[in-house]
Design a protein around this motif. Structure first.
Motif, mmCIF file in Angstrom:
data_model
loop_
_atom_site.group_PDB
_atom_site.id
_atom_site.type_symbol
_atom_site.label_atom_id
_atom_site.label_comp_id
_atom_site.label_asym_id
_atom_site.label_seq_id
_atom_site.Cartn_x
_atom_site.Cartn_y
_atom_site.Cartn_z
ATOM 1 N N LYS A 32 -44.025 99.129 34.278
ATOM 2 C CA LYS A 32 -43.391 99.485 35.550
ATOM 3 C C LYS A 32 -44.157 100.594 36.279
ATOM 4 O O LYS A 32 -44.144 100.656 37.504
ATOM 5 C CB LYS A 32 -41.945 99.903 35.292
ATOM 6 C CG LYS A 32 -41.083 98.730 34.834
ATOM 7 C CD LYS A 32 -39.628 99.124 34.702
ATOM 8 C CE LYS A 32 -38.772 97.919 34.292
ATOM 9 N NZ LYS A 32 -37.343 98.247 34.158
ATOM 10 N N LEU A 33 -44.813 101.469 35.515
ATOM 11 C CA LEU A 33 -45.634 102.498 36.169
ATOM 12 C C LEU A 33 -46.814 101.868 36.896
ATOM 13 O O LEU A 33 -47.217 102.335 37.971
ATOM 14 C CB LEU A 33 -46.139 103.526 35.142
ATOM 15 C CG LEU A 33 -45.116 104.527 34.614
ATOM 16 C CD1 LEU A 33 -45.726 105.405 33.541
ATOM 17 C CD2 LEU A 33 -44.555 105.390 35.744
ATOM 18 N N LEU A 34 -47.339 100.769 36.312
ATOM 19 C CA LEU A 34 -48.426 100.079 36.985
ATOM 20 C C LEU A 34 -47.953 99.425 38.271
ATOM 21 O O LEU A 34 -48.755 99.198 39.192
ATOM 22 C CB LEU A 34 -49.038 99.022 36.048
ATOM 23 C CG LEU A 34 -49.816 99.578 34.839
ATOM 24 C CD1 LEU A 34 -50.270 98.433 33.938
ATOM 25 C CD2 LEU A 34 -51.019 100.398 35.287
ATOM 26 N N ASP A 35 -46.663 99.117 38.353
ATOM 27 C CA ASP A 35 -46.106 98.548 39.590
ATOM 28 C C ASP A 35 -45.856 99.611 40.638
ATOM 29 O O ASP A 35 -45.418 99.289 41.752
ATOM 30 C CB ASP A 35 -44.806 97.798 39.280
ATOM 31 C CG ASP A 35 -45.054 96.566 38.419
ATOM 32 O OD1 ASP A 35 -46.201 96.072 38.445
ATOM 33 O OD2 ASP A 35 -44.129 96.133 37.733
ATOM 34 N N VAL A 42 -38.211 105.041 35.758
ATOM 35 C CA VAL A 42 -38.679 104.061 34.773
ATOM 36 C C VAL A 42 -38.237 104.449 33.373
ATOM 37 O O VAL A 42 -37.733 103.618 32.594
ATOM 38 C CB VAL A 42 -40.220 103.952 34.849
ATOM 39 C CG1 VAL A 42 -40.764 103.163 33.660
ATOM 40 C CG2 VAL A 42 -40.630 103.275 36.145
ATOM 41 N N LEU A 43 -38.421 105.717 33.000
ATOM 42 C CA LEU A 43 -38.071 106.146 31.652
ATOM 43 C C LEU A 43 -36.558 106.082 31.432
ATOM 44 O O LEU A 43 -36.092 105.667 30.354
ATOM 45 C CB LEU A 43 -38.590 107.560 31.399
ATOM 46 C CG LEU A 43 -38.459 108.073 29.968
ATOM 47 C CD1 LEU A 43 -39.122 107.122 28.981
ATOM 48 C CD2 LEU A 43 -39.033 109.478 29.845
ATOM 49 N N ASN A 44 -35.786 106.478 32.418
ATOM 50 C CA ASN A 44 -34.317 106.396 32.279
ATOM 51 C C ASN A 44 -33.871 104.946 32.103
ATOM 52 O O ASN A 44 -33.014 104.637 31.246
ATOM 53 C CB ASN A 44 -33.637 107.018 33.492
ATOM 54 C CG ASN A 44 -33.692 108.536 33.459
ATOM 55 O OD1 ASN A 44 -33.577 109.136 32.379
ATOM 56 N ND2 ASN A 44 -33.841 109.169 34.623
ATOM 57 N N GLN A 45 -34.424 104.026 32.916
ATOM 58 C CA GLN A 45 -34.051 102.618 32.792
ATOM 59 C C GLN A 45 -34.451 102.062 31.428
ATOM 60 O O GLN A 45 -33.715 101.305 30.797
ATOM 61 C CB GLN A 45 -34.704 101.803 33.907
ATOM 62 C CG GLN A 45 -34.135 102.079 35.286
ATOM 63 C CD GLN A 45 -34.839 101.290 36.371
ATOM 64 O OE1 GLN A 45 -35.838 100.595 36.091
ATOM 65 N NE2 GLN A 45 -34.316 101.377 37.600
#
Length: 292
Positions: A32-35, A42-45
């Motif tokens: 997701k970071l690449l998105d 991202v980390l929370n999800q």
């Protein structure tokens, strides 16, 4: 990056299972970071999804520890916490500082590159200026050499012309001397008789000639021949010995110091002789008036 998630398990199977869970968590976060999504979101999800999966499988989620490398914090190299939000906040601060440092490094690298370019430009400019200066110096040296060659050529021509004039003058003087000798030969008996009666010699010595002060041929003087052939008469004397002494002294001075010093000495002696002649004339007249 710069964050590690750890857990402590009691059995090896639980540790392997937790390791698999954390690997999946890492893969989700990186994807997701690449998105382009935010790290906190991202980390929370990802953590919420891990909790849901563990609950659905009937297994509990062990206590997680978050370890961060905090090189930017004074006195601390690593940061340990159990709180996810605290770990995320610390990581964001770390990321912000790292971004600033990265920008500073880029700025510094750009400045260094610009400085190197400026130095290279200055070096090329100085090299070009040196080349131009050396070219001007070479041109100046060539011009000076040409000028000196022209001066030497002019001096050579002047010497040749002076030499020609000297030769012509000497030839003319020789011709005049021959004419005078022929005339003197015609009058030789009476001339020699007069020389013997007046000056006690059969002929005048070389470099001495007759001169006139009050009456014709009543004095003698030395004749100094200069390097250009010109003859300068010396001071008037009443005896041939005095004239020969003048000639000898003047020739010695001419050989040692040149024509200029010899001419200066000749003029000084001429002034002294004329002063002596006038003084003697005044003294003779005063005696004659006293006797009368």
């Amino acid at each position: 990056e710069y964050m590690e998630i750890l857990s402590c398990m009691k059995t090896l199977d639980d540790a392997i299972d937790m390791h698999i869970t954390l690997v999946r968590l890492k893969q989700r976060v990186q994807a997701k970071l690449l998105d382009g999504m935010d790290f906190r979101l991202v980390l929370n999800q990802a953590m919420d999804q891990v909790h849901l999966e563990r609950q659905s499988s009937g297994t509990f989620l062990a206590q997680l520890y978050f370890k961060l490398q905090c090189r930017w914090m004074a006195g601390k190299k690593r940061w340990h916490t159990k709180c996810l939000q605290e770990a995320i906040s610390t990581w964001e601060q770390h990321a912000s500082v790292r971004s600033q440092q990265k920008q500073q490094r880029k700025r510094k690298a750009a400045e260094q590159l610009e400085e190197r370019k400026r130095q290279a430009t200055d070096k090329l400019k100085r090299k070009a200026e040196r080349g131009q200066r050396r070219a001007r110096e070479r041109e100046q040296r060539v011009a000076d050499m040409k000028k000196r060659a022209e001066v030497r050529e002019q001096e050579k021509v002047s010497r040749q012309r002076a030499k020609c004039r000297l030769v012509k003058r000497r030839r003319l003087l020789a011709l005049i001397s021959n004419v005078l000798q022929k005339q003197a030969q015609k009058q030789a008996p009476s001339w020699r008789i007069w020389l013997r009666q007046t000056w006690k010699v059969a002929e005048l010595p070389e470099g001495v000639q007759l001169a006139t002060f009050r009456s014709e041929n009543d004095c003698v003087c030395a004749v100094l021949t200069l390097q250009d052939g010109y003859e300068r008469p010396g001071p008037l004397r009443k005896s041939i010995a005095e004239a020969q002494s003048d000639l000898r002294d003047l020739r010695i001075l001419q050989r040692s110091t040149g024509d200029a010093a010899a001419c200066a000495e000749l003029e000084a002696r001429d002034v002294q002789a004329m002063t002596a002649f006038f003084s003697s004339g005044l003294h003779w007249r005063s005696r004659q008036s006293t006797a009368s």
